[in-house]
Design an enzyme around this catalytic site. Structure first.
Site, PDB file in Angstrom:
ATOM      1  N   HIS A 143      -7.614   9.763  -1.611  1.00 13.13           N
ATOM      2  CA  HIS A 143      -6.931   9.733  -0.323  1.00 13.13           C
ATOM      3  C   HIS A 143      -7.751  10.371   0.809  1.00 13.13           C
ATOM      4  O   HIS A 143      -7.793   9.841   1.922  1.00 13.13           O
ATOM      5  CB  HIS A 143      -5.567  10.421  -0.441  1.00 13.13           C
ATOM      6  CG  HIS A 143      -4.540   9.901   0.498  1.00 13.13           C
ATOM      7  ND1 HIS A 143      -3.196   9.835   0.204  1.00 13.13           N
ATOM      8  CD2 HIS A 143      -4.649   9.409   1.760  1.00 13.13           C
ATOM      9  CE1 HIS A 143      -2.531   9.330   1.229  1.00 13.13           C
ATOM     10  NE2 HIS A 143      -3.391   9.074   2.195  1.00 13.13           N
TER      11      HIS A 143
ATOM     12  N   ASP B  55       0.835  -1.196   0.000  1.00 18.07           N
ATOM     13  CA  ASP B  55       0.000   0.000   0.000  1.00 18.07           C
ATOM     14  C   ASP B  55       0.873   1.250   0.000  1.00 18.07           C
ATOM     15  O   ASP B  55       1.590   1.526   0.956  1.00 18.07           O
ATOM     16  CB  ASP B  55      -0.903   0.008   1.242  1.00 18.07           C
ATOM     17  CG  ASP B  55      -1.819   1.217   1.294  1.00 18.07           C
ATOM     18  OD1 ASP B  55      -2.980   1.103   0.866  1.00 18.07           O
ATOM     19  OD2 ASP B  55      -1.370   2.294   1.753  1.00 18.07           O
TER      20      ASP B  55
ATOM     21  N   LYS C 105      -2.842   5.952  -4.078  1.00 16.04           N
ATOM     22  CA  LYS C 105      -3.909   6.893  -3.742  1.00 16.04           C
ATOM     23  C   LYS C 105      -3.684   8.237  -4.414  1.00 16.04           C
ATOM     24  O   LYS C 105      -2.550   8.706  -4.549  1.00 16.04           O
ATOM     25  CB  LYS C 105      -3.979   7.091  -2.223  1.00 16.04           C
ATOM     26  CG  LYS C 105      -4.011   5.806  -1.423  1.00 16.04           C
ATOM     27  CD  LYS C 105      -3.989   6.079   0.077  1.00 16.04           C
ATOM     28  CE  LYS C 105      -3.658   4.817   0.851  1.00 16.04           C
ATOM     29  NZ  LYS C 105      -2.218   4.478   0.785  1.00 16.04           N
TER      30      LYS C 105
ATOM     31  N   TYR D 265       3.161   9.788  -0.601  1.00 21.57           N
ATOM     32  CA  TYR D 265       4.269   9.177   0.134  1.00 21.57           C
ATOM     33  C   TYR D 265       5.613   9.417  -0.551  1.00 21.57           C
ATOM     34  O   TYR D 265       6.660   9.251   0.077  1.00 21.57           O
ATOM     35  CB  TYR D 265       4.060   7.664   0.285  1.00 21.57           C
ATOM     36  CG  TYR D 265       2.835   7.242   1.046  1.00 21.57           C
ATOM     37  CD1 TYR D 265       2.018   8.168   1.707  1.00 21.57           C
ATOM     38  CD2 TYR D 265       2.458   5.905   1.094  1.00 21.57           C
ATOM     39  CE1 TYR D 265       0.880   7.759   2.397  1.00 21.57           C
ATOM     40  CE2 TYR D 265       1.328   5.490   1.792  1.00 21.57           C
ATOM     41  CZ  TYR D 265       0.539   6.425   2.429  1.00 21.57           C
ATOM     42  OH  TYR D 265      -0.583   6.021   3.102  1.00 21.57           O
TER      43      TYR D 265
END
Length: 275
Positions: free
Chosen positions: A108, A45, A75, A50
């Site tokens: 998200h 994930d 996401k 990120y």
């Protein structure tokens, strides 16, 4: 070690336990992904926010596991919501990952004040129908956001990834998901480590000869949830996935229920979050 799967409302199967890679440096991520796959993980994930989608893709490409045997989630970040922008953002995500398709793509955060999540959802439906995403879902959506998506598009998300751990168990939200046929996935499943020192969890752990983290993950598994603990440490990774050879009793599940508290939220409130 084989991780069980859950079947989403669109028929796609998702491994019930995966690896979260939040805050992992992109340069370190390929090694971490390879270690996770060696340990038996088949669900990774990540997210555009990120900053490590490229590292995830390299780790998958460099592994001995076939791409089709690995379930990868990413996401859409908040500043890319909107019909056209969502499609551009997805192209960028797929390019960074180096994939031909994505297994699961999530919005998200709902960002209700911006009021773009419905048009974003329409774009994601089209991407799925074009075969570029196997399943689509959301993250941090509240029941009213979910109901609006369904009412305006006729399409329910396959999954809603929400903050969920022993101190913040989200029973009402889980019940809403069940009513709507949406699978619940836990982010911060260990409560950023808070679970590890809880006396109820440590007592149960001692009884089974496991760790408090393993008890917490097993609790989520037995609730029928998807969980994605994060760890860059190889031994901790192996411990987190080793939760399928013991079972919590009804009494132990009830004990864990007592840990829940209204003050348990760690992350932002989705009703007001705007960032």
């Amino acid at each position: 070690m084989s991780v069980p799967t859950l079947t989403l409302n669109d028929g796609i199967k998702i491994p019930q336990l995966g690896l979260g890679v939040w805050k992992m440096e992109d340069a370190e991520t390929p090694r971490i992904i390879r270690n996770a796959l060696d340990a038996g993980y088949r669900h990774i994930d990540t997210a555009a926010a990120y900053g490590n989608e490229a590292g995830v893709g390299r780790g998958v490409a460099d592994s001995d596991v076939a791409r089709e045997d690995i379930f990868v989630t990413s996401k859409l970040w908040n500043d890319r919501q909107g019909y056209d922008e969502t499609k551009r953002a997805f192209d960028e995500t797929l390019d960074k990952l180096g994939f031909d398709y994505l297994d699961l793509y999530l919005i998200h955060w709902p960002m209700p004040a911006r009021d773009k999540y419905v048009e974003t959802w329409r774009a994601m439906i089209e991407l799925r129908d074009a075969g570029r995403i196997r399943a689509i879902g959301v993250s941090n959506f509240l029941p009213d956001h979910l109901e609006r998506l369904i009412e305006e598009t006729g399409e329910a998300p396959a999954i809603n990834q929400i903050e969920l751990h022993p101190r913040f168990q989200q029973a009402d939200q889980r019940a809403a998901h069940e009513k709507l046929g949406i699978t619940t996935e836990c982010w911060s499943p260990l409560g950023q480590g808070e679970a590890l020192a809880n006396p109820i969890l440590t007592e149960i752990a001692a009884r089974h000869g496991v760790s408090a983290a393993q008890v917490t993950l097993r609790w989520q598994i037995q609730l029928g949830l998807v969980t994605i603990p994060k760890s860059a440490n190889h031994e901790r990774m192996r411990e987190n996935i080793d939760v399928f050879d013991f079972e919590l009793s009804e009494h132990e599940m009830a004990q864990i229920k007592q840990i829940d508290t209204a003050a348990g939220r760690i992350g932002p409130n989705p009703a007001t979050a705007d960032f």
